[in-house]
Write an enzyme that holds these catalytic residues in place. Structure first.
Site, PDB file in Angstrom:
ATOM      1  N   HIS A 130       0.828  -1.215   0.000  1.00 23.50           N
ATOM      2  CA  HIS A 130       0.000   0.000   0.000  1.00 23.50           C
ATOM      3  C   HIS A 130       0.862   1.264   0.000  1.00 23.50           C
ATOM      4  CE1 HIS A 130      -3.118  -2.843   0.878  1.00 23.50           C
ATOM      5  NE2 HIS A 130      -2.606  -3.142   2.055  1.00 23.50           N
ATOM      6  N   HIS A 146      -7.048  -4.746  -1.000  1.00 21.97           N
ATOM      7  CA  HIS A 146      -6.406  -6.036  -1.276  1.00 21.97           C
ATOM      8  C   HIS A 146      -7.122  -6.737  -2.423  1.00 21.97           C
ATOM      9  CE1 HIS A 146      -6.163  -5.083   3.056  1.00 21.97           C
ATOM     10  NE2 HIS A 146      -4.896  -5.354   2.868  1.00 21.97           N
TER      11      HIS A 146
END
Lengths: 333, 333
Positions: B57, B219
């Site tokens: 991320h 995700h």
């Protein structure tokens, strides 16, 4: 083609409108003709610095407009040179009486249009100097270029010339610095995937599932060769070898290094690339004195990266460290 | 799978090694157990702020470590929670005697492990408070989450709590601010393409040529629905409606807004998205007082974006404006 756009013909203007709204504290965007300019331009007595080129390489160039870097930038349509009237208007807007430097990436359209703009400006009594950036070691002559293409050294030249101008250096000295940065710098890129130009709607080129383009240009121009995809340690060694073969750096040399993503490569990978680069350089007794890791000169949604190395001395490092306040680079302010 | 990596198992450590080398002026990386920590930690008398979560991320969370924001960040393997021993070591490393705040995105693994770490730390005599971030309006419960997922408000909470800690606020007050930011903020994302986890080697999900995932998780978790790709003006209207339906903002309200790319979306498109967002908000008489446009909370090589809005008052804006010096956010220093 899936992109976050509306009409493909409006991409440049739609995006610039958002850019202007997001950064109104630093800059404004004029739309007729189109250019991005420092909110406080012209700065009286300071050399103006402008650059420009096709859109699709963001944050280059508009993202580098601001205190300590560019006074204005002229964006063309995607991968298309801006026109002389944009460059003329931008030059006039930033002329504070000390002349204006044009930093031009070596693509035929950009070079011709900046030359024409310089003539128009000189006819208006504005003193103009130009620096051509041609740092890409991958190929000699290319799809849009006679000679070598301009790549990441553009960012370095914009920063260092911008700092010199902010210090009050005169036009000749700022231009000389720009040429020295170009002579001291080399770059090379690679692609894992093609980019897709919005107006074209399909990838510029095709690569196989396990194939990469080594030495790719930032418009998807062919590089040196297609080769099988390999671990990044090998790819970066290949690129660093190509750069250092072209411009050997002595033991104990210092560089400003940049790892720039091509637009679709995550930061996780770019830092991994930087690690390989730094290890290789350390093995050759070259110190990375300053570095940028991120998206600085891109090619739309291409996955891949480019490496830039500029040999640095105390003067260049000192100018590099000077304060800068732009959307994409910011320190010391 | 074409990525700029070496062995897929080593991605997190290889990338962190490059990250540490690139930002040694701001932070250092400890490798056993793994955490990123401010170079000058612990700061005596200051509340420590830590966060963490799976890698993939970036720049979240390590890119937000530095003066005025996080004191430490714990990265897990890609899309995998860090372990309690990482969190415990990071907490101990940043405790300057005033206690430590854990900012935790609401994913089951992260929440459990941070809870365990907090207990271990309290047993060592370190005072710990936790703030759970659960701002994603897209879905209730998800693949890795009971309740709502944590998204871009995490960045806002890290900035604002970091500023409060730097001002010398005590632990209770910093934690209260973090909870207020979470309550005042909402986010929603969308994907044009899937991400590909290095260890898996293939896309997490499949989307058709003209299909998008509205409300996607970071995700690749399913969102609200698959829908046909549309002009960005319509997609952003859809997302903004969803956010404001969940948290109405009165006429004349002010927000801190973020448009974050998912990792593979060029800046050209993100500014275009920002333009749409600002126009929609203006039409609803909501002012964007501050904004971030770029890659701040990403999902590897996913193409797409997420929008975050935090209702702001004078106190939050003042804390937002405080100086910050991290790899990914930097102003006022």
């Amino acid at each position: 083609m899936k992109k976050l756009i509306n009409d493909p013909q409006d991409v440049m203007r739609d995006s610039l409108a958002g850019f202007a709204a997001a950064h109104s504290d630093i800059l404004k965007v004029c739309f007729d003709p189109v250019y991005v300019v420092r909110a406080d331009a012209p700065v009286t007595g300071k050399v103006g610095i402008i650059s420009g080129g096709g859109s699709g390489h963001e944050p280059l160039h508009g993202g580098f407009v601001g205190q300590g870097m560019l006074d204005a930038a002229c964006p063309g349509q995607v991968f298309t040179s801006p026109s002389p009237d944009q460059m003329e208007a931008a030059t006039a807007a930033v002329d504070g009486g000390a002349g204006v430097l044009h930093i031009v990436k070596n693509y035929t359209g950009d070079v011709l249009n900046f030359e024409m703009a310089a003539e128009l400006c000189e006819a208006r009594g504005i003193q103009v100097e130009s620096v051509i950036i041609n740092d890409d070691v991958a190929v000699q002559d290319s799809l849009y270029t006679a000679g070598r293409r301009g790549l990441g050294v553009t960012v370095m030249a914009e920063k260092i010339c911008g700092a010199a101008a902010a210090r009050g250096y005169d036009l000749g000295r700022v231009a000389e610095l720009g040429r020295r940065v170009n002579e001291s710098g080399r770059s090379m890129g690679m692609a894992l995937t093609s980019c897709t130009v919005p107006a074209a709607g399909r990838p510029t080129f095709e690569l196989g599932e396990d194939e990469i383009e080594m030495g790719v240009g930032i418009h998807g121009e062919p590089g040196r060769k297609r080769m099988p995809h390999r671990p990044t340690s090998e790819l970066i060694a290949h690129m660093t070898d190509a750069i250092l073969a072209d411009q050997p750096i002595r033991d104990g040399g210092r560089v400003i290094a940049m790892v720039s993503g091509m637009g679709a490569t995550p930061l996780l990978e770019l830092y991994l690339v930087y690690r390989e680069l730094e290890q290789i350089l350390r093995g050759r007794k070259i110190a990375v004195s300053r570095r940028l890791v991120g998206n600085y000169i891109t090619s739309l949604d291409m996955a891949g990266c480019a490496i830039t190395l500029v040999q640095a001395d105390d003067e260049l490092l000192s100018l590099w460290d000077d304060p800068v306040l732009t959307p994409a680079l910011r320190w010391g302010i």
